[in-house]
Design an enzyme around this catalytic site. Sequence first.
Site, PDB file in Angstrom:
ATOM      1  N   HIS A  54      21.845 -21.050 -35.897  1.00  0.00           N
ATOM      2  CA  HIS A  54      20.710 -21.360 -36.767  1.00  0.00           C
ATOM      3  C   HIS A  54      20.215 -22.785 -36.525  1.00  0.00           C
ATOM      4  O   HIS A  54      19.017 -23.016 -36.281  1.00  0.00           O
ATOM      5  CB  HIS A  54      21.138 -21.184 -38.227  1.00  0.00           C
ATOM      6  N   GLU A  55      21.130 -23.741 -36.585  1.00  0.00           N
ATOM      7  CA  GLU A  55      20.733 -25.134 -36.422  1.00  0.00           C
ATOM      8  C   GLU A  55      20.314 -25.440 -34.989  1.00  0.00           C
ATOM      9  O   GLU A  55      19.395 -26.225 -34.750  1.00  0.00           O
ATOM     10  CB  GLU A  55      21.876 -26.062 -36.865  1.00  0.00           C
ATOM     11  N   HIS A  58      16.717 -24.550 -34.358  1.00  0.00           N
ATOM     12  CA  HIS A  58      15.789 -25.608 -34.758  1.00  0.00           C
ATOM     13  C   HIS A  58      15.683 -26.678 -33.678  1.00  0.00           C
ATOM     14  O   HIS A  58      14.591 -27.068 -33.260  1.00  0.00           O
ATOM     15  CB  HIS A  58      16.269 -26.268 -36.054  1.00  0.00           C
TER      16      HIS A  58
END
Length: 268
Positions: A54-55, A58
């Site tokens: 997820h991170e 980004h």
Amino acid sequence: MSTKERQGISPIFLGIVAVMVVSGWALWAGWGSSPGFVTFVAVTFGWLVSLCLHEFAHESSAALFYDKRPGQRRLTGPYLNPLKYTHALLSIVLPVLFVIMGGIGLPGGAVYIERGRISGRWKHSLISAAGPLTNVLFAVVCTAPFWLDALDGVPVTFRFALAFLALLQVTAAILNFLPVPGLDGYGVIEPWLSYRVRSQVAPFAPFGLIAVFGLLWIPEVNGVFFDAVDALLRGLGVSEFETYCGLDTYRFWQEWFGDQDPWCAVRA
């Protein structure tokens, strides 16, 4: 930093994946005298894998849009190192605590992105959306064995664990797309808001994550939210019973106090 040093995947991430795979295999093979503890390890480390992805989604999407002036930072390896581009407390510790306390998948919001080096509102929106979209893809992977009917003969403890991990991904995707300051959903719409509105909202951003988690402790809000989550999972072939027993088995410490559902224990 040399070219060699910049390549490859982080050993930390590979270690997390290894623990997830080994504990998942242990559930599949029926190994171990405490399926609850093994479920806890497998789901927790599976959740950590999704947090890293997820991170990193980004960060890697932001790197695509960074200006390319000489001397400016690039996305360099080792890749998927959660300690490199996230805040350990907000992006790792708190989301794991949310799972343990409430069975809710809610990623943190502290990835390091140089927003000033990116021009174009749609680019900023895409960077914010990249994280929860990763949870959507993870949810598709977790639920695929259910809607493909590929779990016949598989130990029910493995099925429970996979169902609970799928629930975490679905809740993470839904909650992170909420337009609440501090969450990715707000990051998607923020570039399109006026400077005045963004300035007024900015002080509340650090509290958005905690506020959402707090609201979910209100029984009425929790009931409506999980009714929607359960309906979505049923459409993907995952029953409410499986996710419930997944959570019940995950909380292995309930065995010590005799609080585990005997039906889930019998089926396991």
